[in-house]
Design an enzyme around this catalytic site. Structure first.
Site, mmCIF file in Angstrom:
data_model
loop_
_atom_site.group_PDB
_atom_site.id
_atom_site.type_symbol
_atom_site.label_atom_id
_atom_site.label_comp_id
_atom_site.label_asym_id
_atom_site.label_seq_id
_atom_site.Cartn_x
_atom_site.Cartn_y
_atom_site.Cartn_z
ATOM 1 N N HIS A 135 -5.924 -6.488 2.600
ATOM 2 C CA HIS A 135 -4.992 -5.401 2.890
ATOM 3 C C HIS A 135 -4.584 -5.442 4.363
ATOM 4 O O HIS A 135 -5.442 -5.356 5.252
ATOM 5 C CB HIS A 135 -5.648 -4.053 2.565
ATOM 6 N N CYS A 168 0.841 -1.192 0.000
ATOM 7 C CA CYS A 168 0.000 0.000 0.000
ATOM 8 C C CYS A 168 0.882 1.250 0.000
ATOM 9 O O CYS A 168 1.778 1.380 0.832
ATOM 10 C CB CYS A 168 -0.890 -0.039 1.243
ATOM 11 N N GLU A 169 0.614 2.132 -0.931
ATOM 12 C CA GLU A 169 1.413 3.354 -1.010
ATOM 13 C C GLU A 169 1.118 4.320 0.136
ATOM 14 O O GLU A 169 1.902 5.234 0.383
ATOM 15 C CB GLU A 169 1.220 4.040 -2.362
ATOM 16 N N HIS A 170 0.018 4.116 0.836
ATOM 17 C CA HIS A 170 -0.323 4.995 1.954
ATOM 18 C C HIS A 170 0.318 4.554 3.265
ATOM 19 O O HIS A 170 0.740 5.391 4.060
ATOM 20 C CB HIS A 170 -1.853 5.055 2.138
ATOM 21 N N HIS A 171 0.362 3.243 3.502
ATOM 22 C CA HIS A 171 0.812 2.724 4.799
ATOM 23 C C HIS A 171 2.077 1.888 4.704
ATOM 24 O O HIS A 171 2.623 1.491 5.724
ATOM 25 C CB HIS A 171 -0.291 1.873 5.439
ATOM 26 N N GLN A 226 -4.857 -0.677 -4.777
ATOM 27 C CA GLN A 226 -5.434 -1.758 -5.573
ATOM 28 C C GLN A 226 -6.153 -1.202 -6.797
ATOM 29 O O GLN A 226 -6.106 -1.798 -7.871
ATOM 30 C CB GLN A 226 -6.377 -2.594 -4.711
ATOM 31 N N CYS A 259 -3.185 -3.204 6.001
ATOM 32 C CA CYS A 259 -3.461 -1.939 6.687
ATOM 33 C C CYS A 259 -4.831 -2.000 7.376
ATOM 34 O O CYS A 259 -5.073 -1.267 8.333
ATOM 35 C CB CYS A 259 -3.348 -0.743 5.748
#
Length: 156
Positions: A113, A44-47, A85, A115
């Protein structure tokens, strides 16, 4: 460093290299080609936490067909980057659509995920499904239904 090079190696690969060779001698085959159950993992590019799932890809050839393993390679190339995703789904569709120009393309990704599992809501086993359709699949709901039936194990 070796671990990061392996996990994020997709930044250094071009999916076009895997999609440029097609086979024209397919005996006039023009029906759906489906590769289901392609395992993948991404981050995940956020977490920066992993998401792990399965991809299903179907297309109607427009002349030649690509080697089946090449579709899995395209998934891996984009999955081996920091991702969402939704973006992963779109990138796979764009690459295949651009290089093969199929009469129709269907892609479904289903992933869990971490996250959501390891932090925040902490709900293990929850999966996210993303789909994208082009051509015949986008324009004909019966083709979408056929795709969904086949990836769930049907024989229709």
């Amino acid at each position: 460093v070796k671990s990061f090079a392996e996990l994020y190696g997709g930044y250094f690969e071009d999916p076009a290299e895997h999609l440029e060779r097609t086979f024209e001698d397919v005996g006039g085959f023009e029906d759906m080609i489906l590769v289901r159950g392609i395992p993948f993992h991404s981050h995940c590019e956020h977490h920066m936490l992993p998401f792990i799932g399965t991809a299903h890809i179907a297309y109607y050839p427009n002349g030649g067909v690509v080697g089946l393993s090449k579709l899995a390679r395209v998934v891996d190339i984009y999955a081996n980057r920091l991702q969402t995703q939704e973006n992963l789904t779109s990138q796979v569709v764009s690459a295949i659509d651009e290089h093969l120009q199929p009469r129709g393309l269907a892609v479904m990704l289903e992933a869990e995920h971490q996250c959501m599992t390891m932090r925040g809501v902490q709900k293990a086993g929850v999966s996210t499904i993303t789909t994208q359709f082009t051509g015949l699949f986008r324009d004909d709901p019966a083709e979408q239904a056929r795709f969904l039936t086949l990836i769930r194990g049907g024989t229709r």
